[in-house]
Write a protein that holds these residues in place. Structure first.
Motif, PDB file in Angstrom:
ATOM      1  N   ARG A  34       0.819  -1.212   0.000  1.00  0.00           N
ATOM      2  CA  ARG A  34       0.000   0.000   0.000  1.00  0.00           C
ATOM      3  C   ARG A  34       0.849   1.256   0.000  1.00  0.00           C
ATOM      4  O   ARG A  34       0.418   2.305  -0.464  1.00  0.00           O
ATOM      5  N   GLU A  38       6.332  -0.099   3.287  1.00  0.00           N
ATOM      6  CA  GLU A  38       6.085  -1.528   3.488  1.00  0.00           C
ATOM      7  C   GLU A  38       7.130  -2.390   2.780  1.00  0.00           C
ATOM      8  O   GLU A  38       7.125  -3.607   2.934  1.00  0.00           O
ATOM      9  N   ASN A  53      -4.339   0.294  -3.846  1.00  0.00           N
ATOM     10  CA  ASN A  53      -5.000   1.282  -2.984  1.00  0.00           C
ATOM     11  C   ASN A  53      -6.358   1.699  -3.544  1.00  0.00           C
ATOM     12  O   ASN A  53      -7.312   1.891  -2.784  1.00  0.00           O
ATOM     13  N   ILE A  56      -8.854  -1.072  -2.754  1.00  0.00           N
ATOM     14  CA  ILE A  56      -9.229  -1.014  -1.337  1.00  0.00           C
ATOM     15  C   ILE A  56     -10.211   0.127  -1.092  1.00  0.00           C
ATOM     16  O   ILE A  56     -11.221  -0.048  -0.418  1.00  0.00           O
ATOM     17  N   HIS A  62     -11.170  -1.793   5.113  1.00  0.00           N
ATOM     18  CA  HIS A  62     -10.371  -1.188   6.180  1.00  0.00           C
ATOM     19  C   HIS A  62      -9.274  -2.163   6.569  1.00  0.00           C
ATOM     20  O   HIS A  62      -9.552  -3.326   6.851  1.00  0.00           O
ATOM     21  N   GLU A  63      -8.041  -1.683   6.591  1.00  0.00           N
ATOM     22  CA  GLU A  63      -6.915  -2.540   6.935  1.00  0.00           C
ATOM     23  C   GLU A  63      -6.851  -2.734   8.438  1.00  0.00           C
ATOM     24  O   GLU A  63      -6.984  -1.775   9.210  1.00  0.00           O
ATOM     25  N   ARG A  66      -1.339  -4.232  11.914  1.00  0.00           N
ATOM     26  CA  ARG A  66      -0.456  -5.310  12.377  1.00  0.00           C
ATOM     27  C   ARG A  66       0.129  -4.942  13.725  1.00  0.00           C
ATOM     28  O   ARG A  66       0.435  -3.792  13.985  1.00  0.00           O
TER      29      ARG A  66
END
Length: 76
Positions: A34, A38, A53, A56, A62-63, A66
């Protein structure tokens, strides 16, 4: 990783999610990023990142954040 079919994959994903009539969770390791942070290297393909992106955003996904390690893999 061969990204030659990434755009097709994202189009198929979008089509399947848009057809769902109930809430959906999309999970997996898509080998897509994204944002440049990353990546573990400076090689970033902006077009593919934008496609991911946009997909999405179009699907209003919605991510889930992590927790823990920065990457899901290690060379150690």
């Amino acid at each position: 990783v061969d990204h030659g079919r990434s755009a097709t994959f994202l189009a198929e994903l979008k089509d399947k999610v848009e057809r769902c009539t109930t809430p959906v969770v999309v999970a997996g390791d898509f080998n897509l990023i994204r944002c440049a942070s990353e990546k573990s290297s400076p090689n970033v393909y902006q077009v593919r990142m934008r496609l991911f992106n946009d997909c999405i955003a179009d699907l209003a996904l919605h991510e889930i954040a992590r927790v823990g390690a920065r990457f899901t893999w290690t060379n150690k």
